[in-house]
Design a protein around this motif. Structure first.
Motif, PDB file in Angstrom:
ATOM      1  N   PHE A  60       0.833  -1.195   0.000  1.00  9.14           N
ATOM      2  CA  PHE A  60       0.000   0.000   0.000  1.00  9.14           C
ATOM      3  C   PHE A  60       0.871   1.249   0.000  1.00  9.14           C
ATOM      4  O   PHE A  60       1.978   1.242   0.528  1.00  9.14           O
ATOM      5  N   GLY A  61       0.349   2.317  -0.562  1.00  9.33           N
ATOM      6  CA  GLY A  61       1.058   3.587  -0.602  1.00  9.33           C
ATOM      7  C   GLY A  61       1.046   4.137  -2.016  1.00  9.33           C
ATOM      8  O   GLY A  61       0.165   3.814  -2.815  1.00  9.33           O
ATOM      9  N   ARG A  62       2.048   4.961  -2.335  1.00  3.07           N
ATOM     10  CA  ARG A  62       2.186   5.462  -3.705  1.00  3.07           C
ATOM     11  C   ARG A  62       3.011   4.431  -4.475  1.00  3.07           C
ATOM     12  O   ARG A  62       4.233   4.527  -4.590  1.00  3.07           O
ATOM     13  N   VAL A  63       2.313   3.409  -4.990  1.00  2.00           N
ATOM     14  CA  VAL A  63       2.996   2.278  -5.620  1.00  2.00           C
ATOM     15  C   VAL A  63       2.489   1.989  -7.034  1.00  2.00           C
ATOM     16  O   VAL A  63       2.927   1.030  -7.660  1.00  2.00           O
ATOM     17  N   GLN A  64       1.579   2.825  -7.537  1.00  2.00           N
ATOM     18  CA  GLN A  64       1.126   2.672  -8.915  1.00  2.00           C
ATOM     19  C   GLN A  64       1.537   3.907  -9.707  1.00  2.00           C
ATOM     20  O   GLN A  64       1.483   5.028  -9.204  1.00  2.00           O
ATOM     21  N   GLY A  65       1.954   3.675 -10.949  1.00  2.00           N
ATOM     22  CA  GLY A  65       2.364   4.778 -11.807  1.00  2.00           C
ATOM     23  C   GLY A  65       3.748   5.328 -11.515  1.00  2.00           C
ATOM     24  O   GLY A  65       4.091   6.418 -11.960  1.00  2.00           O
ATOM     25  N   VAL A  66       4.541   4.569 -10.760  1.00  2.00           N
ATOM     26  CA  VAL A  66       5.885   5.036 -10.381  1.00  2.00           C
ATOM     27  C   VAL A  66       6.965   4.002 -10.690  1.00  2.00           C
ATOM     28  O   VAL A  66       8.069   4.065 -10.153  1.00  2.00           O
ATOM     29  N   GLY A  67       6.657   3.017 -11.544  1.00  2.00           N
ATOM     30  CA  GLY A  67       7.621   1.987 -11.899  1.00  2.00           C
ATOM     31  C   GLY A  67       7.818   0.921 -10.843  1.00  2.00           C
ATOM     32  O   GLY A  67       8.780   0.151 -10.889  1.00  2.00           O
ATOM     33  N   PHE A  68       6.892   0.833  -9.900  1.00  2.00           N
ATOM     34  CA  PHE A  68       7.057  -0.090  -8.780  1.00  2.00           C
ATOM     35  C   PHE A  68       7.011  -1.551  -9.219  1.00  2.00           C
ATOM     36  O   PHE A  68       7.794  -2.372  -8.737  1.00  2.00           O
ATOM     37  N   ARG A  69       6.098  -1.897 -10.130  1.00  2.00           N
ATOM     38  CA  ARG A  69       6.013  -3.294 -10.577  1.00  2.00           C
ATOM     39  C   ARG A  69       7.325  -3.744 -11.222  1.00  2.00           C
ATOM     40  O   ARG A  69       7.770  -4.878 -11.015  1.00  2.00           O
ATOM     41  N   TYR A  70       7.949  -2.868 -11.990  1.00  2.00           N
ATOM     42  CA  TYR A  70       9.192  -3.232 -12.648  1.00  2.00           C
ATOM     43  C   TYR A  70      10.336  -3.333 -11.644  1.00  2.00           C
ATOM     44  O   TYR A  70      11.223  -4.173 -11.785  1.00  2.00           O
ATOM     45  N   PHE A  71      10.305  -2.494 -10.621  1.00  2.00           N
ATOM     46  CA  PHE A  71      11.254  -2.602  -9.515  1.00  2.00           C
ATOM     47  C   PHE A  71      11.090  -3.955  -8.822  1.00  2.00           C
ATOM     48  O   PHE A  71      12.076  -4.642  -8.517  1.00  2.00           O
ATOM     49  N   VAL A  72       9.847  -4.361  -8.584  1.00  2.00           N
ATOM     50  CA  VAL A  72       9.572  -5.646  -7.935  1.00  2.00           C
ATOM     51  C   VAL A  72      10.072  -6.792  -8.812  1.00  2.00           C
ATOM     52  O   VAL A  72      10.711  -7.725  -8.320  1.00  2.00           O
TER      53      VAL A  72
ATOM     54  N   VAL B  94      -0.538  -2.779  -4.805  1.00  2.00           N
ATOM     55  CA  VAL B  94       0.128  -3.713  -5.706  1.00  2.00           C
ATOM     56  C   VAL B  94       0.111  -5.089  -5.043  1.00  2.00           C
ATOM     57  O   VAL B  94       0.407  -5.223  -3.853  1.00  2.00           O
ATOM     58  N   LEU B  95      -0.272  -6.088  -5.839  1.00  2.00           N
ATOM     59  CA  LEU B  95      -0.363  -7.469  -5.359  1.00  2.00           C
ATOM     60  C   LEU B  95       0.822  -8.265  -5.892  1.00  2.00           C
ATOM     61  O   LEU B  95       1.206  -8.111  -7.049  1.00  2.00           O
ATOM     62  N   ILE B  96       1.373  -9.123  -5.030  1.00  2.00           N
ATOM     63  CA  ILE B  96       2.545  -9.923  -5.390  1.00  2.00           C
ATOM     64  C   ILE B  96       2.355 -11.336  -4.860  1.00  2.00           C
ATOM     65  O   ILE B  96       1.874 -11.518  -3.746  1.00  2.00           O
ATOM     66  N   GLU B  97       2.749 -12.327  -5.658  1.00  2.00           N
ATOM     67  CA  GLU B  97       2.986 -13.671  -5.150  1.00  2.00           C
ATOM     68  C   GLU B  97       4.447 -13.949  -5.388  1.00  2.00           C
ATOM     69  O   GLU B  97       4.945 -13.784  -6.508  1.00  2.00           O
ATOM     70  N   ALA B  98       5.151 -14.340  -4.332  1.00  2.00           N
ATOM     71  CA  ALA B  98       6.594 -14.546  -4.402  1.00  2.00           C
ATOM     72  C   ALA B  98       6.959 -15.886  -3.794  1.00  2.00           C
ATOM     73  O   ALA B  98       6.531 -16.199  -2.678  1.00  2.00           O
TER      74      ALA B  98
ATOM     75  N   ASP C 164       2.513   0.648   3.797  1.00  2.00           N
ATOM     76  CA  ASP C 164       2.180  -0.560   4.560  1.00  2.00           C
ATOM     77  C   ASP C 164       2.323  -1.760   3.643  1.00  2.00           C
ATOM     78  O   ASP C 164       2.248  -1.631   2.414  1.00  2.00           O
ATOM     79  N   ILE C 165       2.533  -2.916   4.248  1.00  2.00           N
ATOM     80  CA  ILE C 165       2.658  -4.155   3.491  1.00  2.00           C
ATOM     81  C   ILE C 165       2.073  -5.291   4.330  1.00  2.00           C
ATOM     82  O   ILE C 165       2.254  -5.303   5.549  1.00  2.00           O
ATOM     83  N   THR C 166       1.314  -6.168   3.677  1.00  2.00           N
ATOM     84  CA  THR C 166       0.801  -7.349   4.366  1.00  2.00           C
ATOM     85  C   THR C 166       1.341  -8.582   3.649  1.00  2.00           C
ATOM     86  O   THR C 166       1.480  -8.587   2.431  1.00  2.00           O
ATOM     87  N   CYS C 167       1.662  -9.602   4.417  1.00  2.00           N
ATOM     88  CA  CYS C 167       2.201 -10.853   3.869  1.00  2.00           C
ATOM     89  C   CYS C 167       1.507 -12.021   4.549  1.00  2.00           C
ATOM     90  O   CYS C 167       1.322 -12.003   5.765  1.00  2.00           O
TER      91      CYS C 167
ATOM     92  N   LYS D  98       9.680  -3.580   0.810  1.00  2.00           N
ATOM     93  CA  LYS D  98       9.268  -2.608   1.839  1.00  2.00           C
ATOM     94  C   LYS D  98       9.953  -1.256   1.626  1.00  2.00           C
ATOM     95  O   LYS D  98       9.359  -0.212   1.889  1.00  2.00           O
ATOM     96  N   LYS D  99      11.182  -1.270   1.150  1.00  2.00           N
ATOM     97  CA  LYS D  99      11.917  -0.030   0.901  1.00  2.00           C
ATOM     98  C   LYS D  99      11.390   0.689  -0.338  1.00  2.00           C
ATOM     99  O   LYS D  99      11.382   1.919  -0.390  1.00  2.00           O
ATOM    100  N   GLY D 100      10.994  -0.085  -1.354  1.00  2.00           N
ATOM    101  CA  GLY D 100      10.487   0.491  -2.592  1.00  2.00           C
ATOM    102  C   GLY D 100      11.596   1.074  -3.445  1.00  2.00           C
ATOM    103  O   GLY D 100      12.771   1.017  -3.100  1.00  2.00           O
ATOM    104  N   ASN D 101      11.193   1.620  -4.592  1.00  2.00           N
ATOM    105  CA  ASN D 101      12.162   2.316  -5.438  1.00  2.00           C
ATOM    106  C   ASN D 101      12.141   3.798  -5.073  1.00  2.00           C
ATOM    107  O   ASN D 101      11.385   4.224  -4.197  1.00  2.00           O
ATOM    108  N   ARG D 102      12.932   4.591  -5.765  1.00  2.00           N
ATOM    109  CA  ARG D 102      13.054   5.993  -5.340  1.00  2.00           C
ATOM    110  C   ARG D 102      11.815   6.824  -5.631  1.00  2.00           C
ATOM    111  O   ARG D 102      11.672   7.915  -5.088  1.00  2.00           O
TER     112      ARG D 102
END
Length: 90
Positions: free
Chosen positions: A9-21, A42-46, A71-74, A61-65
């Motif tokens: 959760f947070g500002r994680v869409q439209g900022v290249g976050f999926r590609y960082f992941v 953003v949803l992830i299965e890892a 927040d994050i739930t696992c 959890k750190k994210g990209n710049r």
């Protein structure tokens, strides 16, 4: 081996976050996927070796710049055998 369903959760869409992941997952030999949710998270299965999954989650959890992870739930889920790679789902 372990597999987690992760929601970020947070500002994680439209900022290249999926590609960082995706890049981070490949660096830690993680398989699975990442995608945007309709709710703005953003949803992830890892899946991977336990230590690598832990390191991967810590980096997420750190994210990209450009992202701001608030927040994050696992939760651990069932392994998927024969999964070979990590991909971005659109």
């Amino acid at each position: 081996m372990s597999r987690y369903f992760i929601e970020v959760f947070g500002r994680v869409q439209g900022v290249g976050f999926r590609y960082f992941v995706e890049y981070t997952a490949r660096a830690f030999h993680i398989t699975g996927w990442v995608k945007n949710s309709e709710g703005g998270s953003v949803l992830i299965e890892a899946q991977g070796m336990n230590d690598n999954v832990t390191l991967f989650i810590n980096e997420v959890k750190k994210g990209n710049r450009f992202a701001k992870v608030e927040d994050i739930t696992c939760r651990e889920i069932e392994l998927i055998s024969k999964e070979k790679n990590f991909r971005v789902i659109y």
